[in-house]
Structure formats: C-alpha cells, structure tokens
Design a protein around this motif. Structure first.
Motif: not given
Length: 151
Positions: A23, A36, A135, A139, A145
């Motif tokens: 992330g 995340v 992801r 995604d 996300v």
C-alpha cells in the motif's frame, strides 16, 4: 511507452524500489485503519459471504441447493456486488472490518467496477495472483484496494 496492460497486470508495471510495505505506492499507511487488508481477512470475508449466499439459496431451493451451484453463485454475486457498489463492503467484509476503496478520488466504487471485480473473484484465479500491494487482478482491473476499517 508502457502498454495498456502494464497498468493492471501484476509484475508488469513499475514496482516500488526496495519493496516497502503493501500500500505504500498507493499512499496508504503501513498499519491500522486504511492499511491494506491481509489475505486472511479477505479470505474469511469471502467465506462469510459465500456461506450467506448458500444459506439464502437454500431457503429458496431447499434440499436441491447442492445440485444448483449456479444458484448459489448468483445469490453470492448479488450479495457481494450490490453492497460493494453502494457501501464499499459486503456483509462478510463488514464483519471482518474491511472494505473496498477506490484507488482514484471516487468516494464509492460504483456499479460497473463492483460488477467487474465480483465477476473476476468468481473466476477464483484473479484473487490469488497478487502484486506487492496485496491487490489481486480483480482489484487492479477495477482500480480498487481492500483496506481495513478497524485495527
């Protein structure tokens, strides 16, 4: 010049140098709310949603639910795509403290991206192939996300 597929295929786009944390490239924190979500929470939320879909399909089909996997899939699809499009999370996601967030500046995911994301999850392989941000293909294709809503 990168190809169009470089924007969502894992491993083909520019990766964060030195690894970092999941992330980081998206501007998300390393831990806590809005970080995340881990694979375990995501899998548990999917399991809860699938069991809810199975239970609702069983209410309509009775003992025949075991012979109608597409009915269960259809119920699961609706139970996942509609709430994700409108609220950002399904029942299982809410129970596990995660939600789907848009990578752009959009406040909600919206119907087309939620339907695309859910359809790719139904194929099973896209969620299993993940990038350095955690992801999956689903995604990346939907520009979303999955983040935590509580620590």
């Amino acid at each position: 010049m990168p190809r169009w597929i470089d924007t969502w295929m894992p491993g083909s786009g520019p990766e964060a140098p030195g690894g970092g944390y999941p992330g980081e490239r998206l501007g998300l924190p390393a831990q806590g709310v809005s970080a995340v979500a881990g694979f375990g929470r995501r899998l548990a939320a999917l399991t809860v949603d699938w069991l809810l879909g199975y239970g609702i399909a069983a209410l309509f089909l009775g003992a025949d639910v075991g012979t109608s996997p597409f009915a269960v899939l259809g119920v699961w699809f609706l139970l996942t795509a509609v709430p994700v499009a409108v609220f950002g999370s399904s029942a299982g996601m809410t129970a596990l403290g995660i939600r789907v967030a848009s990578v752009g500046s959009e406040p909600v995911v919206g119907v087309p991206r939620a339907v695309l994301r859910t359809a790719l999850i139904a194929l099973l392989v896209p969620p299993l192939v993940r990038d350095s941000d955690g992801r999956g293909w689903h995604d990346r294709a939907a520009r979303t996300v999955v983040v935590r809503t509580r620590p």
